[in-house]
Design a protein around this motif. Structure first.
Motif, PDB file in Angstrom:
ATOM      1  N   ARG A 151       1.042  -1.489  -0.212  1.00 44.01           N
ATOM      2  CA  ARG A 151       0.051   0.001  -0.211  1.00 44.01           C
ATOM      3  C   ARG A 151       0.937   1.277   0.261  1.00 44.01           C
ATOM      4  NH1 ARG A 151      -5.147   0.806   0.507  1.00 44.01           N
ATOM      5  NH2 ARG A 151      -5.484   3.687   1.843  1.00 44.01           N
ATOM      6  N   SER A 152       2.297   1.327   0.727  1.00 35.77           N
ATOM      7  CA  SER A 152       2.946   2.442   0.766  1.00 35.77           C
ATOM      8  C   SER A 152       3.487   2.544  -0.550  1.00 35.77           C
ATOM      9  CB  SER A 152       4.366   2.216   1.785  1.00 35.77           C
ATOM     10  OG  SER A 152       3.454   2.116   3.021  1.00 35.77           O
ATOM     11  N   ARG A 153       3.981   1.859  -1.361  1.00 37.29           N
ATOM     12  CA  ARG A 153       4.136   1.418  -2.249  1.00 37.29           C
ATOM     13  C   ARG A 153       3.456   2.058  -3.253  1.00 37.29           C
ATOM     14  NH1 ARG A 153       5.414  -4.131  -4.510  1.00 37.29           N
ATOM     15  NH2 ARG A 153       2.735  -3.373  -4.897  1.00 37.29           N
ATOM     16  N   ASP A 154       2.129   1.581  -3.236  1.00 37.94           N
ATOM     17  CA  ASP A 154       1.182   2.385  -4.466  1.00 37.94           C
ATOM     18  C   ASP A 154       0.966   4.194  -4.756  1.00 37.94           C
ATOM     19  OD1 ASP A 154       1.141  -0.170  -5.696  1.00 37.94           O
ATOM     20  OD2 ASP A 154      -0.989  -1.034  -4.301  1.00 37.94           O
ATOM     21  N   ILE A 155       0.775   4.338  -2.768  1.00 41.00           N
ATOM     22  CA  ILE A 155       0.306   5.641  -2.848  1.00 41.00           C
ATOM     23  C   ILE A 155       1.346   6.713  -3.177  1.00 41.00           C
ATOM     24  CG2 ILE A 155       0.077   7.727  -0.515  1.00 41.00           C
ATOM     25  CD1 ILE A 155      -1.366   5.355   1.022  1.00 41.00           C
ATOM     26  N   PHE A 156       2.867   6.226  -2.829  1.00 44.97           N
ATOM     27  CA  PHE A 156       3.848   6.791  -3.185  1.00 44.97           C
ATOM     28  C   PHE A 156       3.821   6.924  -5.134  1.00 44.97           C
ATOM     29  CE2 PHE A 156       8.201   6.722  -6.116  1.00 44.97           C
ATOM     30  CZ  PHE A 156       8.856   7.740  -5.406  1.00 44.97           C
ATOM     31  N   LEU A 157       3.114   5.543  -5.951  1.00 45.97           N
ATOM     32  CA  LEU A 157       2.787   6.183  -7.252  1.00 45.97           C
ATOM     33  C   LEU A 157       2.239   6.357  -7.603  1.00 45.97           C
ATOM     34  CD1 LEU A 157       3.610   2.481  -7.997  1.00 45.97           C
ATOM     35  CD2 LEU A 157       5.498   3.959  -8.443  1.00 45.97           C
ATOM     36  N   ALA A 158       1.337   6.844  -7.015  1.00 49.50           N
ATOM     37  CA  ALA A 158       0.027   7.635  -6.949  1.00 49.50           C
ATOM     38  C   ALA A 158       0.702   9.633  -7.050  1.00 49.50           C
ATOM     39  CB  ALA A 158      -1.064   7.226  -5.366  1.00 49.50           C
ATOM     40  N   ASP A 208      -1.204   6.604 -17.570  1.00 50.09           N
ATOM     41  CA  ASP A 208      -1.239   3.815 -17.022  1.00 50.09           C
ATOM     42  C   ASP A 208      -1.117   4.291 -15.419  1.00 50.09           C
ATOM     43  OD1 ASP A 208      -2.465   4.236 -20.143  1.00 50.09           O
ATOM     44  OD2 ASP A 208      -0.135   3.196 -20.810  1.00 50.09           O
ATOM     45  N   LEU A 209       0.059   5.122 -15.146  1.00 52.63           N
ATOM     46  CA  LEU A 209       0.197   4.496 -14.240  1.00 52.63           C
ATOM     47  C   LEU A 209      -0.707   5.450 -12.490  1.00 52.63           C
ATOM     48  CD1 LEU A 209       2.783   3.987 -11.593  1.00 52.63           C
ATOM     49  CD2 LEU A 209       3.468   5.840 -11.985  1.00 52.63           C
ATOM     50  N   LEU A 210      -1.190   5.888 -12.697  1.00 55.89           N
ATOM     51  CA  LEU A 210      -2.737   6.318 -12.470  1.00 55.89           C
ATOM     52  C   LEU A 210      -3.489   5.421 -12.126  1.00 55.89           C
ATOM     53  CD1 LEU A 210      -2.068  10.579 -12.818  1.00 55.89           C
ATOM     54  CD2 LEU A 210      -1.618   8.766 -10.609  1.00 55.89           C
ATOM     55  N   GLU A 211      -4.301   4.958 -13.543  1.00 52.24           N
ATOM     56  CA  GLU A 211      -5.146   4.265 -13.519  1.00 52.24           C
ATOM     57  C   GLU A 211      -4.897   2.389 -12.986  1.00 52.24           C
ATOM     58  OE1 GLU A 211      -7.812   4.955 -13.940  1.00 52.24           O
ATOM     59  OE2 GLU A 211      -7.979   5.878 -15.190  1.00 52.24           O
ATOM     60  N   PHE A 212      -3.011   1.824 -12.810  1.00 53.25           N
ATOM     61  CA  PHE A 212      -3.365   1.377 -12.304  1.00 53.25           C
ATOM     62  C   PHE A 212      -2.486   1.101 -10.556  1.00 53.25           C
ATOM     63  CE2 PHE A 212       0.585  -0.779 -10.135  1.00 53.25           C
ATOM     64  CZ  PHE A 212       0.214  -2.645 -10.208  1.00 53.25           C
ATOM     65  N   VAL A 213      -2.550   2.812 -10.568  1.00 47.70           N
ATOM     66  CA  VAL A 213      -2.403   2.135  -9.168  1.00 47.70           C
ATOM     67  C   VAL A 213      -3.923   2.902  -8.069  1.00 47.70           C
ATOM     68  CG1 VAL A 213      -2.234   4.360  -7.156  1.00 47.70           C
ATOM     69  CG2 VAL A 213      -0.661   3.558  -9.146  1.00 47.70           C
ATOM     70  N   SER A 220     -12.892   0.956  -7.908  1.00 45.79           N
ATOM     71  CA  SER A 220     -12.788   0.516  -9.863  1.00 45.79           C
ATOM     72  C   SER A 220     -12.877   1.353 -10.999  1.00 45.79           C
ATOM     73  CB  SER A 220     -14.147   0.253  -9.591  1.00 45.79           C
ATOM     74  OG  SER A 220     -14.994   1.253  -9.300  1.00 45.79           O
ATOM     75  N   LEU A 221     -12.178   1.676 -12.389  1.00 45.63           N
ATOM     76  CA  LEU A 221     -12.303   2.355 -12.855  1.00 45.63           C
ATOM     77  C   LEU A 221     -13.645   3.124 -13.720  1.00 45.63           C
ATOM     78  CD1 LEU A 221     -10.326   3.383 -14.742  1.00 45.63           C
ATOM     79  CD2 LEU A 221     -10.783   1.777 -16.364  1.00 45.63           C
TER      80      LEU A 221
END
Length: 376
Positions: A151-158, A208-213, A220-221
């Protein structure tokens, strides 16, 4: 004395030993107080002792040893999971966190064995049950810790993806102003075209990165259906994909009434990723083609290109995030994060459609997307 009784009686002594060991885990322990160092240790021990006193058949014991046993100690699981989350938050790495459980197991067994005067066969059963409880606690802590890491990684990517949009927009706008205000020679115009192309590629990667995160964080999309013409969207997507690429010339064949209700922004994402994928992996000796066929209820898009076929074992994972084919890594450099086809699938699913791919050296590679004209 039975082990469960020993743990209850000596729990404070055992937790003191836990605290001493936790202090040695540097540098995270340097900033932790006594309460943080002893975090959930007493709760885990007492829950383990309670678990040891519950009845357990031989079959249940065998299943539990494989991690398949019934959950009989929710307090243990909850405390262990909370411990894993908090250890992650204060800076323990996974090896350091699991070392606490290794030390706890050894400490309890050592202290208990030293207290025994006349060991009994049942004591060995107690050791087995204690080990089971510690293994359960360790599994829960590790799972919770890993979830926090993810989750920390995903928040960082977001955050990264969000913050990259502003400088990209600044570069794009500055390039447009240069074109409008300055009389650029042919060489300068070529440089500007490269900047615009690079900015466009980076913008696609960020989207793409934001949609993945978004999907990783459980959202959901979202789609907002409005009347639109799919053929018109395809023409514009081809024009945008080929901007700055003079040799780019995909063909488009349209059959039937291609009007329906879709989310135009999402459809643009789908088309840009499909077309971009075909252009990147297609052979220079054959044209990329997009065929759009519509009937009363659906539209079908066929995105086709010739080139190196997709390996049969790779087709099963081609829509998975962060997955690339071996040829893409070894060959030409990629302009994506390996998220394009994942985004395509998410857009298709959000529109209640379907997607499949076929690929061989004779017929080339074809992505087939079927989208209903209206929501089901």
């Amino acid at each position: 004395m039975r082990l469960s009784e020993f743990i209850v009686q000596q729990v404070d002594r055992i937790v003191d030993d836990w605290e001493k060991f936790a202090k040695t885990i540097k540098p995270a322990a340097d900033s932790m107080n006594r309460i943080e160092l002893r975090d959930h240790a007493k709760t885990i021990l007492l829950a383990a002792a309670r678990d040891m006193t519950t009845s357990q058949t031989a079959g249940e014991q065998a299943a539990k040893a494989k991690g398949e046993g019934p959950e009989k100690s929710p307090t243990l699981d909850q405390a262990a999971a909370s411990h894993g989350e908090l250890r992650h938050n204060v800076g323990f790495d996974l090896v350091q966190m699991t070392s606490e459980f290794r030390h706890l197991r050894a400490s309890v067994i050592r202290l208990w064995v030293a207290s025994l005067e006349s060991p009994d066969l049942t004591y060995f059963q107690d050791m087995i049950r204690f080990n089971e409880a510690i293994d359960e606690a360790l599994a829960e802590s590790t799972a919770a810790y890993a979830e926090q890491v993810t989750r920390s990684r995903d928040i960082f990517l977001a955050i990264l993806g969000h913050d990259l949009r502003a400088p990209l927009q600044a570069v794009s706008m500055s390039t447009e102003l240069l074109v409008r205000k300055l009389d650029l020679d042919e060489s300068a115009q070529a440089y500007v075209a490269r900047i615009k192309g690079g900015t466009r590629h980076m913008g696609a990667m960020v989207r793409d990165l934001l949609e993945f995160v978004r999907s990783r964080l459980g959202a959901s999309l979202p789609v907002e259906r409005k009347p639109m013409d799919m053929a018109s969207a395809c023409r514009e997507a081809i024009a945008e994909a080929c901007a700055g690429q003079p040799h780019c010339d995909p063909s488009l064949v349209v059959t039937g009434d291609t009007h329906g209700e879709w989310d135009r922004g999402r459809i643009d994402q789908l088309l840009q990723n499909l077309i971009g994928n075909a252009l990147q992996h297609g052979s220079n000796n054959h044209k990329v083609s997009l065929t759009l066929t519509a009937d009363e209820h659906d539209v079908t898009l066929l995105m086709h290109n010739f080139g190196e076929p997709i390996a049969e074992d790779a087709i099963a994972t081609i829509f998975d995030p962060m997955v690339r084919s071996a040829s893409e890594v070894v060959g030409q450099p990629s302009t994506s994060l390996g998220l394009g086809l994942f985004i395509v699938r998410e857009v298709v699913n959000a529109h209640q459609g379907s997607i499949k791919v076929s690929s061989n050296s004779t017929d080339g590679t074809t992505f087939t997307v079927v989208l209903p004209k209206v929501a089901k």
